[in-house]
Design a protein around this motif. Structure first.
Motif, mmCIF file in Angstrom:
data_model
loop_
_atom_site.group_PDB
_atom_site.id
_atom_site.type_symbol
_atom_site.label_atom_id
_atom_site.label_comp_id
_atom_site.label_asym_id
_atom_site.label_seq_id
_atom_site.Cartn_x
_atom_site.Cartn_y
_atom_site.Cartn_z
ATOM 1 N N LYS A 1 0.847 -1.266 -0.065
ATOM 2 C CA LYS A 1 -0.222 -0.164 -0.298
ATOM 3 C C LYS A 1 0.346 1.246 -0.319
ATOM 4 C CE LYS A 1 -3.713 -3.041 0.197
ATOM 5 N NZ LYS A 1 -4.529 -3.051 -0.804
ATOM 6 N N ALA A 2 2.404 0.940 -0.588
ATOM 7 C CA ALA A 2 3.242 2.667 -0.509
ATOM 8 C C ALA A 2 1.593 3.607 -1.475
ATOM 9 C CB ALA A 2 4.242 2.014 -0.487
ATOM 10 N N LEU A 3 1.902 3.498 -2.458
ATOM 11 C CA LEU A 3 0.879 3.993 -3.452
ATOM 12 C C LEU A 3 -0.158 4.905 -2.666
ATOM 13 C CD1 LEU A 3 0.859 5.188 -5.899
ATOM 14 C CD2 LEU A 3 -0.971 3.552 -6.828
ATOM 15 N N TYR A 4 -0.806 4.280 -1.140
ATOM 16 C CA TYR A 4 -1.487 4.926 -0.507
ATOM 17 C C TYR A 4 -1.080 6.227 0.524
ATOM 18 C CZ TYR A 4 -5.637 2.747 -1.460
ATOM 19 O OH TYR A 4 -6.487 1.809 -2.098
ATOM 20 N N VAL A 5 0.347 5.745 0.544
ATOM 21 C CA VAL A 5 0.648 6.807 1.540
ATOM 22 C C VAL A 5 1.564 7.986 0.806
ATOM 23 C CG1 VAL A 5 3.623 7.137 2.761
ATOM 24 C CG2 VAL A 5 1.740 5.108 2.757
ATOM 25 N N PHE A 6 1.787 7.753 -0.162
ATOM 26 C CA PHE A 6 2.285 8.755 -1.242
ATOM 27 C C PHE A 6 0.949 9.421 -2.465
ATOM 28 C CE2 PHE A 6 5.962 6.655 -1.911
ATOM 29 C CZ PHE A 6 7.531 7.213 -0.996
#
Length: 1068
Positions: free
Chosen positions: A332-337
């Protein structure tokens, strides 16, 4: 060079001698004739070398701009010639870099037009160059022409970009699907459950994938800048293409201002309206602009506020989930960015509009008292990414090797046409998954005549975009954080930043998030540029100034709450002090004896502890509110233990400790309640109890925040033992020293207060004028022990130094009296056993009462010092074996050093080291030791022969109850012993022998007093005899045997019997 920055303006424009030259150059630019204008340019000719040196960097910067323009011209023409294809969803990097180039180019020349002194700078430099070399600088004609052309930058830029309209419009129209999708309202975000990991628990572990990975966290502010500036330069499609017009209008409805650079903004509606107003065929666009502007003013503020509200909750949820399960940062790294990018856009929109609030009915839409929470969660997400970067790297390493590489390989194998160069690049990309290879491949496959057109292979573009994002997760997380979460631009909006902090600090619910503001100052180092090193110091100072001011304010609020809680606990503790028990005991006794009950109007006094009784837990007391506020404020320190601002390590908790130290010092001094005019001060025992209550409450602070309270308390209390604290303010040591000297001892010197050896305290005399304080409440055993605990050995040393100063002043006066009566005293010393001679000499002697008065004052001071030393010894762990190091035959310097150490620990000493040091430092007009010794011996004789005069004072009566005399003359015993020991030690004489001589003279004089039965002196004769016995009893150098050799014991026995006869026994 910033256009309006007066600090960096070259000094040549402020010098009066150059005014004429500057005006001439501006008027004639660019055709400057140095021969025709020699009368104006004479000042430049005189300092041509200095002008060349001082303006060279500015001139070269303008040449750089000109060369930048040439390179951009060439690049844009090459791109058009190659018929490059731009689509943000296909070749993201190429399209993004192309649009960034256009906006940067336009921004450079807009900023160039804003520099008022550009013509003068270039003209001055060229004149100085021509004066030095005989010809003009080669670059000057082109520079001059460029400045003239770009006086109206947008008109010139639109003309330049006319040939590039097709490429620019194509790149902008690729945003027509992306920008509206990103520019949704908060309600639409909420309906889509955007950024929520809990919306679909079953897919929580699934990797987040989409066709346009990089577009998902692309800043909407960047897209708006591309669209609005792009269509300003290539405006023809606004009249011919409905998609262009709709995209342009959507961007115009997003806000009033666009950031050009740092705090330089464009009022885009005004600029667009003025620009299109001067163009033929664009009259229909002006109503569109006005309509969009009205929409922004009416609706945009509220819409953005709702977006910030949504993002606050969304980021809070995301932070909590990822803190609990950091492994989710992998899929879910994309959610963070995305969350960081969305939040950054909203924060920067608010900042640039709060700097320039439009005329609106709802100005509150441009203020946000809850911004701290959004900033806090942004910082928490950044911290989580930094803490768990290895989790992210490990996950994406496996993803790249086990999925991306395999899928890419399958797609490439299935391609029908793949030229050699592109094949090599693709093979390299598959094997290395390098971002650089992907960028080159985009460039190769995006030209019009490319054998392999990337737009024909959307699946390849999708997989390569996804692989590139995963590669960045491996190698460039920090760079991605700078793209999506960098708030360094706030450094240039300091006023708004401080205002937002102030608004958040006033909201109680936001106090736990306030530390986000100083932490953001750590971003400011990212706004530096290697081409502008001169800015480093200024930006560093600005960053540290903001950071420190925020932390000091947070610490001040926290400190205020902490000390309010301490004050409340101190008040509760004060109710439990023994002094309040009398009233309770009296009430209980009256109730038991069934005496008269209180009247109906009287309100019964609440007992201590009633504040803890409550019938309903919902009832919130003031103390509950303060503890809640303290919990919120202390929680703000949890964001990070420390952070770095320009190589300065900032520890927020240290600011709190520093603030507490300052405030606690002030509180302790205030608790002393010293009033210099009325000589009122708090009892040492009460102050000690109050400080102990404060310290107990302070130690509970460690339950909220990890700080060293013990170190804080030690630092504060240690400072209170010095005359001044670390900030130069008076301490309780100074206050109590002044009070005891001016309030207590001054009255004791006048016998208004009496030293009472029996109870070891000072007590008030029964006089008509009532004293403002009770001496026994301050100078009793309990009071002095409390004083010793409060100010410690260091504070008592300062007190003793002041006591010694007063003693020395009295000793100086005594020496003068001895000198005035030198001859008489010498004769009396030789004839003390001859009554007749002594009687005659007594008549010639002057100042007897003065001598005894001054010796009594010294005795009172030394008695007080002795009591203080005893109290110090009781509260400290004394080194009782210390004096065993002293040898009778040892060096006196060694002995005094040991005595000094023992005295500091509160141990009694035969010789007072402080008094010895003070007497040794006295000014003696270069008199010899023998002269000083003679004066000391005669002083003892003077005291001895003056003792009979004490009988004339009715207050010389000895009181058995007090163990002393009403006029404090019993303190003479202390004075004689200490002064003699100190003075003879300084003079290196035998104290015992000299005191024996004093004893003989005093005994002889007092025995003669006994023979005068009818004279007035007989009235208090017995009380005076007791003084002689006290002198021997208190002296380490005299003994009872020595006294009996010169004064009959029977007289002492009778004297004690007589003074005890009059003692009245009282039974309570």
């Amino acid at each position: 060079m910033k256009p309006c920055d007066s600090k960096r303006r070259p000094s040549y424009f402020t010098e009066k001698s150059n005014e004429s030259a500057v005006k001439y150059i501006n008027r004639k630019f660019p055709n400057i004739d140095i021969r025709g204008g020699s009368q104006h340019l004479s000042s430049i000719q005189k300092q041509k070398s200095a002008v060349l040196e001082g303006l060279q960097s500015y001139y070269e910067s303008f040449i750089d701009v000109m060369e930048f323009r040439d390179n951009v011209y060439e690049l844009l023409n090459t791109i058009d010639a190659c018929q490059c294809f731009f689509d943000i969803a296909v070749n993201f990097d190429l399209t993004k870099n192309y649009l960034d180039l256009i906006v940067t180019y336009a921004s450079v020349f807009y900023m160039l037009s804003r520099i008022d002194d550009k013509k003068a700078i270039v003209g001055l430099y060229n004149c100085a160059y021509e004066f030095s070399n005989g010809n003009s600088d080669p670059s000057f004609p082109r520079l001059g022409q460029m400045f003239i052309e770009y006086d109206h930058p947008w008109k010139k830029l639109s003309e330049e970009f006319g040939p590039h309209t097709k490429s620019v419009t194509g790149a902008l129209l690729s945003l027509r699907m992306l920008y509206p999708r990103r520019n949704l309202s908060a309600d639409q975000w909420r309906s889509a459950q955007l950024l929520s990991l809990l919306a679909s628990p079953a897919a929580m572990l699934s990797p987040t994938c989409c066709d346009t990975m990089a577009c998902e966290y692309l800043s909407t502010e960047v897209m708006e800048r591309w669209i609005l500036i792009g269509f300003l330069l290539c405006h023809s499609s606004l009249n011919t293409n409905a998609d262009s017009q709709n995209l342009w209008k959507t961007a115009l409805r997003s806000g009033l201002y666009l950031t050009v650079i740092r705090d330089e903004v464009l009022n885009i509606h005004k600029l667009s309206e003025d620009f299109f107003d001067g163009l033929k065929g664009y009259s229909k666009r002006i109503p569109d602009i006005k309509e969009c502007k009205d929409y922004v003013i009416t609706n945009c503020g509220a819409l953005r506020r709702e977006k910030r509200n949504f993002l606050r909750n969304a980021l809070k949820e995301l932070t909590k989930v990822l803190e609990d399960e950091p492994a989710l940062l992998g899929p879910k790294a994309l959610y963070v960015f995305m969350a960081l990018s969305f939040s950054r856009d909203e924060v920067l929109w608010l900042v640039r509009h709060a700097e320039n609030i439009p005329k609106t009915k709802t100005p509150e839409d441009y203020a946000d008292s809850q911004l701290a929470e959004l900033l806090y969660h942004m910082e928490k997400l950044r911290t989580l990414l930094a803490q768990h970067r290895y989790v992210i790297q490990r996950y994406h390493l496996q993803y790249l090797s086990q999925y991306d590489a395999l899928v890419l390989n399958d797609i490439i194998q299935g391609m029908y046409v793949c030229p050699e160069e592109e094949s090599v690049l693709m093979s390299s990309f598959v094997s290395t998954l390098s971002t650089q290879c992907f960028c080159l491949l985009q460039a190769y496959t995006s030209t019009g005549k490319a054998p392999l057109a990337l737009k024909d292979y959307p699946d390849l573009a999708k997989v390569m975009n996804m692989a590139q994002f995963h590669t960045r997760m491996m190698d460039s997380v920090n760079e991605l954080l700078c793209e999506t979460a960098d708030l360094s631009i706030l450094c240039f909006h300091a006023r708004v930043f401080e205002k937002l902090f102030s608004q958040s600090s006033e909201d109680v619910s936001m106090q736990r998030y306030l530390t986000a503001f100083p932490v953001i100052c750590s971003h400011f180092s990212q706004c530096l540029h290697p081409l502008c090193p001169e800015e480093t110091e200024e930006i560093e100072n600005q960053s540290l100034k903001l950071c420190v001011s925020f932390l000091e304010e947070i610490s001040r609020q926290t400190c205020t709450v902490v000390l309010e809680i301490c004050a409340e606990q101190c008040n509760l503790h004060e109710k439990l002090l023994p002094k309040h028990s009398a009233e309770t005991i009296s009430t209980a006794r009256n109730k038991k004896l069934k005496k008269s009950l209180p009247k109906k109007g009287d309100v019964p006094k609440e007992k201590p502890g009633t504040e803890s009784l409550r019938k309903d837990r919902a009832i919130v007391t003031n103390l509950d509110k303060m503890h809640q506020a303290l919990t919120e404020l202390c929680a703000s320190y949890s964001i990070c233990a420390d952070f770095t601002v320009f190589k300065h390590i900032i520890v927020p908790a240290e600011f709190l400790l520093s603030q507490l130290e300052i405030r606690l010092n002030k509180v302790i001094v205030q608790m002393a309640n010293y009033n210099q005019s009325t000589h009122e001060i708090a009892r040492p025992s009460d102050l000690l109890a109050g400080i102990q209550a404060y310290v107990t409450s302070l130690h509970s602070l460690s339950c909220y925040i990890n700080i060293d309270v013990t170190r804080l308390v030690k630092n504060v209390l240690l400072q209170q033992t010095q005359p001044l604290d670390s900030y130069g303010s008076q301490t309780i040591t100074t206050l109590y020293t002044n009070w005891f000297l001016e309030g207590l001892l001054r009255q004791a010197s006048s016998a208004l207060i009496v030293h009472c050896p029996t109870t070891q305290c000072f007590v008030n005399q029964n006089t008509e004028n009532e004293q403002s304080f009770h001496a026994e409440e301050y100078a009793d055993i309990c009071g002095l022990r409390s004083l010793a605990e409060l100010i410690g050995p260091y504070g008592l040393k300062f007190l003793n130094e002041n006591l010694m100063w007063h003693i020395i002043s009295q000793v100086g006066e005594l020496k003068k009296l001895v000198s005035d009566n030198m001859d008489v005293l010498v004769q009396m010393r030789a004839n003390f056993e001859n009554p007749d001679a002594m009687s005659d000499l007594q008549k010639k002697l002057t100042g007897c009462e003065n001598v005894l008065k001054r010796m009594t004052i010294i005795g009172v001071i030394l008695s007080f010092r002795s009591m203080v030393q005893e109290a110090l010894g009781e509260v400290n762990v004394s080194i009782y074996c210390l004096k065993d190091l002293i040898s009778p035959e040892g060096d006196i310097k060694v002995t005094l050093s040991v005595y000094e150490m023992a005295s500091a620990a509160g141990l009694p000493c035969e010789i007072d080291p402080a008094l010895v040091s003070a007497i040794a430092n006295m000014q003696t007009d270069n008199s010899s030791i023998e002269d000083e010794f003679k004066i000391t011996c005669l002083l003892l004789v003077f005291i001895a022969v003056s003792l009979p005069t004490l009988c004339l004072d009715p207050n010389s009566f000895y009181s058995r109850a007090q163990g002393g005399h009403q006029n404090n003359i019993h303190c003479l015993a202390t004075a004689v012993n200490h002064i003699a020991a100190a003075m003879f030690t300084v003079q290196r004489k035998n104290t015992r022998i000299q005191l024996q001589e004093f004893l003989k003279v005093a005994s002889s004089i007092l025995l003669q007093l006994g023979q005068n039965v009818e004279r007035m002196e007989i009235k208090n004769r017995d009380s005076i005899y007791v003084i002689l016995h006290m002198i021997v009893e208190q002296s380490p150098f005299l003994s009872q045997d020595m006294l009996e050799t010169c004064f009959p014991y029977v007289l002492l026995r009778n004297a004690y019997r007589e003074v005890h006869k009059t003692f009245i026994h009282t039974m309570g």
